[in-house]
Write a protein that holds these residues in place. Structure first.
Motif, PDB file in Angstrom:
ATOM      1  N   VAL A 120       0.841  -1.198   0.000  1.00 53.63           N
ATOM      2  CA  VAL A 120       0.000   0.000   0.000  1.00 53.63           C
ATOM      3  C   VAL A 120       0.876   1.248   0.000  1.00 53.63           C
ATOM      4  O   VAL A 120       0.588   2.235  -0.698  1.00 53.63           O
ATOM      5  CB  VAL A 120      -0.953  -0.001   1.209  1.00 53.63           C
ATOM      6  N   MET A 121       1.941   1.242   0.778  1.00 54.67           N
ATOM      7  CA  MET A 121       2.867   2.365   0.814  1.00 54.67           C
ATOM      8  C   MET A 121       3.402   2.676  -0.591  1.00 54.67           C
ATOM      9  O   MET A 121       3.470   3.836  -1.008  1.00 54.67           O
ATOM     10  CB  MET A 121       4.018   2.035   1.762  1.00 54.67           C
ATOM     11  N   VAL A 122       3.775   1.623  -1.323  1.00 52.69           N
ATOM     12  CA  VAL A 122       4.298   1.811  -2.679  1.00 52.69           C
ATOM     13  C   VAL A 122       3.224   2.386  -3.593  1.00 52.69           C
ATOM     14  O   VAL A 122       3.473   3.313  -4.374  1.00 52.69           O
ATOM     15  CB  VAL A 122       4.838   0.486  -3.236  1.00 52.69           C
ATOM     16  N   GLN A 123       2.014   1.856  -3.506  1.00 54.32           N
ATOM     17  CA  GLN A 123       0.943   2.294  -4.400  1.00 54.32           C
ATOM     18  C   GLN A 123       0.523   3.733  -4.100  1.00 54.32           C
ATOM     19  O   GLN A 123       0.206   4.496  -5.025  1.00 54.32           O
ATOM     20  CB  GLN A 123      -0.273   1.361  -4.275  1.00 54.32           C
ATOM     21  N   VAL A 124       0.541   4.134  -2.835  1.00 54.51           N
ATOM     22  CA  VAL A 124       0.073   5.470  -2.462  1.00 54.51           C
ATOM     23  C   VAL A 124       1.141   6.537  -2.704  1.00 54.51           C
ATOM     24  O   VAL A 124       0.855   7.615  -3.242  1.00 54.51           O
ATOM     25  CB  VAL A 124      -0.387   5.501  -0.985  1.00 54.51           C
ATOM     26  N   PHE A 125       2.403   6.242  -2.342  1.00 50.96           N
ATOM     27  CA  PHE A 125       3.445   7.270  -2.374  1.00 50.96           C
ATOM     28  C   PHE A 125       4.470   7.090  -3.488  1.00 50.96           C
ATOM     29  O   PHE A 125       5.322   7.963  -3.681  1.00 50.96           O
ATOM     30  CB  PHE A 125       4.174   7.321  -1.027  1.00 50.96           C
ATOM     31  N   GLY A 126       4.407   5.960  -4.215  1.00 49.35           N
ATOM     32  CA  GLY A 126       5.394   5.702  -5.251  1.00 49.35           C
ATOM     33  C   GLY A 126       6.599   4.966  -4.694  1.00 49.35           C
ATOM     34  O   GLY A 126       6.897   5.048  -3.486  1.00 49.35           O
ATOM     35  N   PRO A 127       7.329   4.231  -5.548  1.00 47.44           N
ATOM     36  CA  PRO A 127       8.423   3.369  -5.069  1.00 47.44           C
ATOM     37  C   PRO A 127       9.541   4.107  -4.351  1.00 47.44           C
ATOM     38  O   PRO A 127      10.059   3.612  -3.340  1.00 47.44           O
ATOM     39  CB  PRO A 127       8.939   2.713  -6.353  1.00 47.44           C
ATOM     40  N   GLU A 128       9.949   5.284  -4.848  1.00 47.64           N
ATOM     41  CA  GLU A 128      11.084   5.973  -4.242  1.00 47.64           C
ATOM     42  C   GLU A 128      10.769   6.446  -2.830  1.00 47.64           C
ATOM     43  O   GLU A 128      11.531   6.199  -1.884  1.00 47.64           O
ATOM     44  CB  GLU A 128      11.503   7.164  -5.124  1.00 47.64           C
ATOM     45  N   ASP A 129       9.668   7.145  -2.678  1.00 52.43           N
ATOM     46  CA  ASP A 129       9.300   7.635  -1.346  1.00 52.43           C
ATOM     47  C   ASP A 129       8.961   6.477  -0.409  1.00 52.43           C
ATOM     48  O   ASP A 129       9.293   6.508   0.782  1.00 52.43           O
ATOM     49  CB  ASP A 129       8.116   8.598  -1.436  1.00 52.43           C
ATOM     50  N   ALA A 130       8.288   5.471  -0.944  1.00 53.36           N
ATOM     51  CA  ALA A 130       7.926   4.320  -0.110  1.00 53.36           C
ATOM     52  C   ALA A 130       9.167   3.609   0.404  1.00 53.36           C
ATOM     53  O   ALA A 130       9.248   3.243   1.587  1.00 53.36           O
ATOM     54  CB  ALA A 130       7.059   3.350  -0.906  1.00 53.36           C
ATOM     55  N   ALA A 131      10.145   3.411  -0.474  1.00 56.48           N
ATOM     56  CA  ALA A 131      11.375   2.738  -0.058  1.00 56.48           C
ATOM     57  C   ALA A 131      12.060   3.510   1.071  1.00 56.48           C
ATOM     58  O   ALA A 131      12.547   2.923   2.046  1.00 56.48           O
ATOM     59  CB  ALA A 131      12.317   2.578  -1.250  1.00 56.48           C
TER      60      ALA A 131
END
Length: 354
Positions: free
Chosen positions: A225-236
């Protein structure tokens, strides 16, 4: 012989509970990381998406698993929250008023906002949890007459989170499926009348593993969910930072429950690899460890937690890189932890330690 087996079981269950504590802390910490780094609105959106996803994936199958699918909608929904949370070690109460009105209450201390974390959780974030799950149970059941009325929120300074499921005489519009009635208060909880799990189908070993899985599955949901909401770079970044902070804070507590003694805190790569071996075993992952000239290679063959996640993204692996770096720092200074770029971002993961 029986006593020895009991002792071995207790030791195993203690390790499972420590894994649960680690992932519980990671999930709570992740929400606080989003609150502090991205703000309340982003944190509320994230929490809403996490709990809506869990609700869609687990509510209906959970009703069947818990033997609740034959009950009236309001009663089934409230009992589901009572029993499923009880399994995970969450302090929760259930009060039946009528077949169309049933209460649940989460008294202090709140499981999800562990310890001092509750001071950093805005009311909007707690409301997002209710919007994500509680407000959607009627939709999932195909009964648009079912809604949730929240009467208290602990993060607002009230003595717990509470409310009731109500089956109305008419379908509810979207904004009426969750409403607030702060002037009301739940009835007193009577443990003698509370629902209970059938002992024959929920023996102690199953309950202990379910306790561990309850906390771990929040991270299983939250990372994609973190990846889908904020995008891979910010989520990582957010996943890695949270993992490192939580790993540093919790290493000593986890190592103690792993019965590793003081040796695990002496700062050697060997001690940390021994800790990782127990951690992998305790979360049902397979790892092969080899040593060469004071350095270690850990080949993590599986990451069972994420194995069946349909929208898994390589950025989700930042959960592990953050946790392992933080745990290593908690073990001792200057223990290098490096993950070789995994093929497709999935297990097997090859770690170099030291």
């Amino acid at each position: 012989m029986v006593g020895r087996q009991d002792s071995e079981h207790e030791a195993q269950w203690a390790k499972w509970r420590s894994v649960a504590d680690l992932y519980h802390a990671f999930f709570t910490g992740l929400i606080l990381t989003v609150v502090s780094r991205r703000g309340t609105a982003d944190a509320a959106e994230f929490v809403f998406r996490v709990f809506r996803r869990q609700q869609q994936e687990r509510f209906l199958p959970g009703l069947v698993k818990l033997g609740l699918d034959h009950l009236p909608p309001a009663v089934a929904a409230a009992r589901y929250h009572y029993l499923s949370n009880w399994i995970g070690g969450v302090h929760v109460e259930y009060m039946h008023e009528t077949d169309r009105k049933a209460w649940i209450r989460y008294p202090p201390p709140r499981w999800i906002w562990r310890g001092t974390a509750i001071c950093g959780v805005p009311g909007e974030v707690s409301r997002a949890m209710l919007r994500g799950w509680h407000a959607n149970n009627g939709v999932a059941l195909g009964n648009l007459n079912l809604g949730f009325v929240c009467t208290k929120q602990s993060v607002d300074g009230q003595d717990g989170l509470e409310g009731y499921y109500c089956e109305y005489d008419h379908p509810l519009e979207l904004d009426a499926r969750l409403v607030f009635a702060r002037h009301l208060e739940s009835p007193q909880f009577d443990p003698a009348t509370a629902p209970a799990l059938p002992v024959d189908s929920w023996p102690k070993p199953r309950l202990e593993k379910a306790y561990r899985n309850y906390a771990m599955e929040y991270v299983k949901t939250a990372a994609p969910v973190m990846v889908q909401v904020f995008g891979p770079e910010d989520a990582a970044y957010l996943l890695h930072l949270t993992g490192k902070l939580i790993g540093m804070q919790y290493f000593h507590e986890i190592a103690k429950s792993f019965a590793m003694g003081q040796g695990a805190a002496q700062g050697s790569a060997k001690d940390f690899v021994a800790f990782l071996r127990v951690l992998f075993e305790s979360q049902d992952d397979v790892a092969e460890i080899s040593a060469s000239e004071g350095a270690f290679e850990v080949r993590q063959q599986s990451w069972k937690l994420m194995a069946d996640v349909g929208d898994y993204h390589p950025a989700c692996a930042s959960v592990l890189t953050g946790l392992f770096e933080g745990l290593a720092a908690g073990c001792g200074r200057h223990i290098p932890v490096h993950l070789k770029p995994p093929v497709g971002g999935k297990a097997p993961f090859v770690w170099s330690i030291g």
